[in-house]
Scaffold this motif. Structure first.
Motif, mmCIF file in Angstrom:
data_model
loop_
_atom_site.group_PDB
_atom_site.id
_atom_site.type_symbol
_atom_site.label_atom_id
_atom_site.label_comp_id
_atom_site.label_asym_id
_atom_site.label_seq_id
_atom_site.Cartn_x
_atom_site.Cartn_y
_atom_site.Cartn_z
ATOM 1 N N TYR A 1 51.381 50.934 47.854
ATOM 2 C CA TYR A 1 52.747 50.416 47.989
ATOM 3 C C TYR A 1 53.682 51.587 48.273
ATOM 4 O O TYR A 1 54.381 52.070 47.377
ATOM 5 N N ASP B 1 57.459 51.653 47.258
ATOM 6 C CA ASP B 1 57.675 51.821 45.823
ATOM 7 C C ASP B 1 57.682 53.309 45.452
ATOM 8 O O ASP B 1 58.485 53.751 44.627
ATOM 9 N N LYS C 1 45.648 48.304 46.157
ATOM 10 C CA LYS C 1 46.268 47.009 45.868
ATOM 11 C C LYS C 1 45.411 46.200 44.904
ATOM 12 O O LYS C 1 45.936 45.518 44.019
ATOM 13 N N ASN D 1 46.530 44.630 41.438
ATOM 14 C CA ASN D 1 46.514 43.177 41.266
ATOM 15 C C ASN D 1 45.429 42.672 40.322
ATOM 16 O O ASN D 1 45.415 41.498 39.957
ATOM 17 N N MET E 1 55.549 46.224 38.175
ATOM 18 C CA MET E 1 55.152 45.467 39.354
ATOM 19 C C MET E 1 54.347 44.267 38.886
ATOM 20 O O MET E 1 53.242 44.424 38.364
#
Lengths: 91, 301
Positions: free
Chosen positions: B189, B192, B231, B235, B253
């Motif tokens: 990201y 970010d 990611k 996640n 996040m």
């Protein structure tokens, strides 16, 4: 013998790492590019850049510099518009 | 050969190409994002590690800003000294001081010096690029290596599933020093990362930013999967992205849909032994517990 301990800034630019590419090379479709600059942010070499020119949809499109591109494919992976495709490179 | 383009890269970033980082390297993305966000009025001190050897092969350097390397454990102490001089000269507000180290330099070798810098309260941003082992010297395990990861010093085999120790909680160690700013980020990201660097440099005092950077040869992933792995780590809850201001959780996040930790593990060769042997499922379940704990602890869903 005197050896300087400082060197000129950014001198690695003379090393063209483009010959590191093995099979694939990115190809950018200028028409699909939306100019979001994500490729510029993710490129490990920092050689995806804005051309400053607009495509027929009025979006500024991006280009890569193959002199340095190592062919990792991260630009194609992160592109939200799917404008970058990794194509097999004929050498 | 592909057609020659009429456009040439302006080389506008503060880290030039031509460095010898691997194709798809997470560390070099982090270095460039941090420096571009900090701007050219920055002095960098660098620990030994990939970020040093790939960028500064004598007599060349990829950096376009003042950059100094001393020893493995020294970036924090060097940065302290530079910050003291800037304070004396009254230039503290104009020039950023950033110390960069890998997880080996941060979690293990330099920990004492970093602790000293944080204790003194020097106006320095310490950036750790966390690739979870000593990747530069041949993938030896560090304090940041997660449970069950294969490294050359924690090899997986018939009697072992790799690293038997969980990852050291450096964020808690930083928080215990009462820092005004502590955060994690990942190159998956990039916006970010940029956001966090800009935000933290506006804060006076010692700051800590830990950036999760996949290592292509060390983790056994495809170069194009650097973003995907980062990611998946976020996640699945395996690597929570959080931000603490004055010790309080200010931002996190959130995860819209939790990925099973298995999806994160199976694309990396350093975890492939977990899928090859019958006892592996039990170990995957242990890693899932860690991910679930993170999600619950920070309220990520």
């Amino acid at each position: 013998m005197k050896i300087p301990i400082t060197v000129k800034p950014g001198t690695t630019a003379r090393v063209k790492t483009g010959n590191w590419r093995e099979l694939y090379v990115p190809e950018i479709d200028y028409e699909k590019c939306i100019g979001c600059s994500m490729c510029e942010k993710i490129c490990p070499e920092g050689i995806c850049f804005s051309t400053g020119e607009k495509n027929s949809k009025g979006k500024i499109f991006f280009e890569k510099d193959l002199d340095y591109c190592k062919g990792c494919g991260l630009c194609a992976e992160i592109c939200p518009a799917k404008a970058i495709e990794m194509k097999r490179e004929e050498k | 050969m592909p057609q020659k383009s009429k456009y040439k890269a302006p080389l506008a970033h503060l880290v030039n190409p031509g460095h010898s980082a691997c194709a798809g390297c997470g560390m070099i993305i982090a270095s460039r994002l941090v420096l571009d966000a900090a701007g050219k009025n920055t002095i960098v001190t660098n620990a030994t590690g990939c970020s040093e050897v790939t960028t500064t092969q004598y007599p060349m350097t990829a950096f376009k800003i003042p950059w100094i390397h001393s020893l493995f454990e020294n970036p924090a102490s060097l940065a302290s000294g530079i910050s003291a001089v800037l304070r004396k000269r009254g230039q503290e507000d104009k020039i950023n001081v950033i110390a960069i180290g890998g997880d080996g330099a941060t979690f293990d070798i330099g920990l004492g010096n970093i602790s000293g810098m944080w204790e003194r309260g020097d106006n320095v941003l310490y950036v750790c690029y966390d690739n979870e082992a000593y990747q530069n010297t041949g993938y030896q395990s560090s304090g940041a290596t997660p449970l069950n990861a294969h490294t050359t010093t924690t090899p997986a085999g018939t009697k072992s599933f790799g690293s038997q120790l969980p990852k050291k909680n450096m964020i808690e160690i930083a928080l215990a020093h009462n820092l005004p700013y502590v955060a994690t980020a990942t190159v998956g990201y990039p916006l970010d990362v940029i956001d966090k660097v800009k935000k933290t440099l506006a804060i006076k005092g010692p700051k800590y930013l830990q950036i999760y950077c996949p290592c292509v040869p060390g983790w056994g992933i495809e170069p194009k999967d650097t973003v995907k792995v980062s990611k998946l780590a976020v996640n699945s809850g395996f690597y929570p992205i959080v931000e603490f201001i004055n010790g309080q959780l200010a931002r996190k996040m959130t995860i819209s849909k939790q990925e099973p930790v298995e999806n994160f593990l199976k694309i990396q060769k350093r975890f492939k032994h977990l899928f090859a042997s019958p006892g592996g499922q039990k170990e995957i379940a242990r890693l899932q517990v860690i991910a679930d704990y993170n999600i619950k602890k920070f309220g990520l869903i």
